[in-house]
Design a protein around this motif. Structure first.
Motif, mmCIF file in Angstrom:
data_model
loop_
_atom_site.group_PDB
_atom_site.id
_atom_site.type_symbol
_atom_site.label_atom_id
_atom_site.label_comp_id
_atom_site.label_asym_id
_atom_site.label_seq_id
_atom_site.Cartn_x
_atom_site.Cartn_y
_atom_site.Cartn_z
ATOM 1 N N GLN A 261 0.819 -1.214 0.000
ATOM 2 C CA GLN A 261 0.000 0.000 0.000
ATOM 3 C C GLN A 261 0.859 1.273 0.000
ATOM 4 O O GLN A 261 0.330 2.373 -0.016
ATOM 5 N N ARG A 262 2.177 1.115 0.056
ATOM 6 C CA ARG A 262 3.128 2.241 0.031
ATOM 7 C C ARG A 262 2.890 3.206 1.175
ATOM 8 O O ARG A 262 2.838 4.421 0.990
ATOM 9 N N GLY A 263 2.755 2.671 2.371
ATOM 10 C CA GLY A 263 2.545 3.514 3.539
ATOM 11 C C GLY A 263 1.066 3.694 3.808
ATOM 12 O O GLY A 263 0.235 2.910 3.356
ATOM 13 N N MET A 264 0.756 4.745 4.562
ATOM 14 C CA MET A 264 -0.654 5.015 4.839
ATOM 15 C C MET A 264 -0.885 6.511 4.942
ATOM 16 O O MET A 264 0.023 7.280 5.239
ATOM 17 N N LYS A 265 -2.108 6.906 4.666
ATOM 18 C CA LYS A 265 -2.464 8.319 4.705
ATOM 19 C C LYS A 265 -3.544 8.507 5.754
ATOM 20 O O LYS A 265 -4.559 7.812 5.758
ATOM 21 N N VAL A 266 -3.286 9.448 6.666
ATOM 22 C CA VAL A 266 -4.258 9.815 7.692
ATOM 23 C C VAL A 266 -4.524 11.306 7.523
ATOM 24 O O VAL A 266 -3.644 12.127 7.765
ATOM 25 N N GLY A 267 -5.709 11.631 7.065
ATOM 26 C CA GLY A 267 -5.999 13.032 6.744
ATOM 27 C C GLY A 267 -5.128 13.480 5.600
ATOM 28 O O GLY A 267 -5.081 12.841 4.545
ATOM 29 N N ASN A 268 -4.404 14.563 5.796
ATOM 30 C CA ASN A 268 -3.499 15.072 4.763
ATOM 31 C C ASN A 268 -2.061 14.610 4.951
ATOM 32 O O ASN A 268 -1.183 15.017 4.203
ATOM 33 N N VAL A 269 -1.826 13.768 5.965
ATOM 34 C CA VAL A 269 -0.461 13.331 6.274
ATOM 35 C C VAL A 269 -0.232 11.918 5.716
ATOM 36 O O VAL A 269 -1.023 11.011 5.954
#
Length: 107
Positions: A39-47
């Motif tokens: 998943q190439r990391g994760m996104k939480v909100g805009n981060v």
């Protein structure tokens, strides 16, 4: 002999280590690592988090114990919902092993 490398969530490491010890596999090396999966990391909100903290467990076991060890790790490292990021288990061949203090071969 096989090298079992399990990369799991840090919050699951304690229970996995306890279950391995109770099943007769007390010899484990634990390393704090960071990385990302498919998943190439994760996104939480805009981060965007590119490096996710994980624990890597390393252990050498006899060939006949690999299935049991993999099952124990898989069962205890999996989150209730079986989510992305629960981890991976890798198995590699080990040609030889030696104890440093005695020089004896084998586990």
């Amino acid at each position: 002999m096989k090298l079992v490398r399990a990369i799991i969530r840090p919050d699951k490491a304690g229970v996995v280590l306890d279950e391995l010890k109770d099943a007769g596999f007390p010899a484990v090396t634990k390393v704090d690592v960071v990385g990302r999966g498919k998943q190439r990391g994760m996104k939480v909100g805009n981060v965007h988090y590119d490096e996710i903290p994980k624990e890597m467990l390393l252990m050498v076991v006899e060939d006949e114990d690999v299935e049991m060890v993999v099952a124990l790790i898989g069962k205890n490292a999996k989150t209730g919902e079986g989510a992305f990021g629960d981890g991976k288990i890798f198995i590699s061949e080990v040609e030889e092993a030696y104890t440093v203090s005695s020089g004896m071969a084998g586990l």
